[in-house]
Design a protein around this motif. Structure first.
Motif, short mmCIF file in Angstrom:
data_model
loop_
_atom_site.label_atom_id
_atom_site.label_comp_id
_atom_site.label_asym_id
_atom_site.label_seq_id
_atom_site.Cartn_x
_atom_site.Cartn_y
_atom_site.Cartn_z
N GLN A 47 -12.95 48.68 43.64
CA GLN A 47 -12.29 49.06 44.32
C GLN A 47 -12.22 47.67 45.34
O GLN A 47 -12.55 47.61 46.02
CB GLN A 47 -12.39 50.13 44.81
CG GLN A 47 -11.53 51.42 45.91
CD GLN A 47 -11.52 52.73 46.20
OE1 GLN A 47 -12.89 52.67 45.89
NE2 GLN A 47 -10.60 53.16 47.33
N PHE A 48 -10.46 47.81 45.48
CA PHE A 48 -10.67 46.85 47.14
C PHE A 48 -9.64 47.74 47.57
O PHE A 48 -8.63 48.43 47.20
CB PHE A 48 -9.08 46.12 46.16
CG PHE A 48 -9.33 45.16 45.64
CD1 PHE A 48 -10.67 43.22 46.03
CD2 PHE A 48 -10.29 45.32 43.88
CE1 PHE A 48 -11.19 42.78 45.02
CE2 PHE A 48 -11.40 44.74 43.19
CZ PHE A 48 -11.81 43.05 43.89
N GLU A 49 -9.29 47.19 49.14
CA GLU A 49 -8.40 47.52 50.08
C GLU A 49 -7.38 47.74 49.39
O GLU A 49 -6.02 47.82 49.73
CB GLU A 49 -8.76 47.41 51.11
CG GLU A 49 -10.14 47.65 51.56
CD GLU A 49 -10.35 47.94 53.42
OE1 GLU A 49 -9.63 46.82 53.69
OE2 GLU A 49 -11.28 48.24 53.73
N CYS A 50 -6.59 46.41 49.20
CA CYS A 50 -4.97 45.51 48.81
C CYS A 50 -5.12 45.83 47.09
O CYS A 50 -6.08 46.21 46.87
CB CYS A 50 -5.19 43.50 49.13
SG CYS A 50 -6.61 42.94 48.31
N ALA A 51 -4.18 45.51 47.25
CA ALA A 51 -2.96 45.63 45.60
C ALA A 51 -3.14 44.16 44.38
O ALA A 51 -3.12 42.79 46.30
CB ALA A 51 -1.96 45.66 45.35
N LEU A 52 -3.83 44.26 43.45
CA LEU A 52 -4.51 43.17 42.71
C LEU A 52 -3.03 42.94 42.36
O LEU A 52 -2.50 43.58 41.23
CB LEU A 52 -5.43 43.49 42.46
CG LEU A 52 -6.74 43.06 42.87
CD1 LEU A 52 -7.11 43.72 44.00
CD2 LEU A 52 -8.15 43.19 42.03
N ASP A 53 -1.86 42.04 42.24
CA ASP A 53 -0.43 42.46 41.65
C ASP A 53 -0.90 40.46 41.51
O ASP A 53 -1.73 40.22 41.61
CB ASP A 53 0.79 42.67 42.84
CG ASP A 53 0.76 41.05 44.12
OD1 ASP A 53 -0.36 40.15 43.85
OD2 ASP A 53 0.99 41.63 45.38
N ASP A 54 0.10 39.94 40.07
CA ASP A 54 0.67 38.99 40.45
C ASP A 54 0.27 38.40 41.25
O ASP A 54 -0.49 36.95 40.55
CB ASP A 54 1.75 38.62 38.97
CG ASP A 54 1.56 39.16 38.33
OD1 ASP A 54 0.79 40.07 37.77
OD2 ASP A 54 2.84 39.93 37.55
N ASP A 55 0.11 37.93 42.03
CA ASP A 55 -0.08 36.84 43.20
C ASP A 55 -1.29 37.05 43.95
O ASP A 55 -2.02 36.02 43.73
CB ASP A 55 1.47 37.42 44.47
CG ASP A 55 1.99 37.04 44.42
OD1 ASP A 55 3.08 36.15 43.33
OD2 ASP A 55 3.15 37.93 45.51
N TRP A 56 -1.57 38.05 44.15
CA TRP A 56 -3.14 38.20 44.14
C TRP A 56 -4.09 37.50 42.63
O TRP A 56 -5.06 36.96 43.42
CB TRP A 56 -4.01 39.48 44.44
CG TRP A 56 -5.42 39.34 44.08
CD1 TRP A 56 -6.04 39.55 46.25
CD2 TRP A 56 -6.54 39.73 44.01
NE1 TRP A 56 -7.34 39.70 45.82
CE2 TRP A 56 -7.84 39.68 43.90
CE3 TRP A 56 -6.68 39.26 42.36
CZ2 TRP A 56 -9.39 39.72 44.11
CZ3 TRP A 56 -8.00 39.10 42.07
CH2 TRP A 56 -9.15 39.59 42.41
#
Length: 351
Positions: free
Chosen positions: A140-149
């Motif tokens: 689990q992360f605090e930020c979203a794991l999108d394509d940029d991540w």
């Protein structure tokens, strides 16, 4: 059937470590499904082997840069930790903050452990090993794991039998030219042989093609751990078939036209979505389908595929389609003729 029934000797030097110098410049084995006869050809010969009434079905899934490294955060401030490899498989929450991962050396990774990734984002392990096996953890992360991540933190997830780190070449060559829908943790590699020039040749013959999506999970590379293959449990994979694509496939079946699946992922999708008459249902779903000798194919009439690893679920799939004896004989010839094996290797047409 026994796991040993699908074993064969493969010299390590035949495992392709890099793609061919030019995309599509590969050898092609043509396996006649009826009698097991083999022809040794080249990829450029493929259009001559396909009749104009054939419907070709491709998987347009795009590989995510899903191999990421985190540094374990110590219990005390400032205390460093060892580097840990994570393979991000599927999102577990709509906000992209919780992910199902496969972890290298996972026995040492426990619930509550925190890891800092390249851009400074932190993931926390929120479970211990479950019944799927000790390789898997939820992070689990605090930020979203999108394509940029993943672009900032990730590497191309080359298969474990490629004994090197990924490089700039892999960013292009470990994707099909028609990759569109991001989500795979491994490439649907049969499609790597196709080029725009090849598509033009197929178009000139009037050969129709359609695209569906199956996101390849790393369950593809997990070993079968049961002596009796019937006891093996398949990993789950997500697929989607657009309505217009389902219509074209079903019309081809009604017309008696052959359906040629490009890659085992396309085979898995079509067979998972089809009824007993071979007609497919549009929409999205998940599949754990396991095809081994004795399976009766409903939709797929012909198959284009790479050469697969010994004792894998994929060699079992092609054995179900062409017959175990025919496949094992063809693979023996491939070794003798020094074909290149696996993801960056040569290819086979079965019809």
């Amino acid at each position: 059937m026994n796991l040993s029934d699908f074993d064969f000797e493969l010299p390590p030097e035949l495992i392709a470590q890099k793609p061919s110098g030019v995309r599509g410049n590969d050898r092609l084995m043509y396996l006649h499904r009826a009698d097991g006869a083999v022809e040794h050809l080249k990829m450029e010969n493929l259009p001559d082997l396909i009749t104009p009434d054939t419907l070709m079905v491709f998987n347009n899934s795009k590989v995510r840069r899903s191999r990421c490294y985190g540094i374990k955060i110590g219990e005390k401030e400032g205390q460093g930790g060892r580097e840990q490899e994570f393979m991000f498989l599927t999102q577990m929450s709509p906000d992209l903050k919780i992910w199902h991962t496969m972890v290298k050396g996972a026995k040492k990774v426990k619930a509550g452990n925190q890891f800092s990734f390249t851009d400074g984002s932190v993931g926390i392990i929120i479970d211990n090993p479950n019944d799927e096996g000790t390789e898997f953890r939820t992070v689990q992360f605090e930020c979203a794991l999108d394509d940029d991540w993943f672009a900032r933190n990730g590497h191309i997830p080359l298969p474990p039998y490629i004994r090197r780190e990924d490089d700039d070449t892999d960013s292009e060559r470990y994707q099909t030219i028609y990759a569109k829908e991001t989500g795979s943790s491994a490439c649907p590699t049969a499609g790597l042989h196709f080029t725009e020039e090849m598509f033009k040749k197929l178009d000139s013959k009037g050969i129709e093609r359609v695209f569906l999506t199956l996101h390849v999970g790393l369950g593809t590379f997990l070993p079968v751990r049961t002596d009796k293959i019937e006891d093996h449990k398949m990993h789950e994979e997500f697929y989607s078939i657009p309505f217009d694509v389902a219509e074209k496939i079903n019309q081809a079946k009604k017309d008696g036209r052959p359906v040629l699946a490009v890659g085992t992922t396309s085979v898995r999708t079509l067979e998972s979505a089809s009824d007993d008459n071979g007609f497919v249902k549009a929409g999205s779903a998940s599949t754990r389908i396991f095809m081994y000798p004795g399976y009766k194919f409903k939709c797929v009439d012909q198959m284009f595929t790479n050469f697969h690893t010994p004792q894998s679920t994929l060699i079992m799939l092609v054995s179900a389609f062409a017959g175990r004896e025919h496949i094992m004989s063809a693979y023996k010839q491939a070794v003798e003729e020094k074909y290149r094996f696996f993801s960056y290797g040569d290819c086979m047409l079965i019809k």
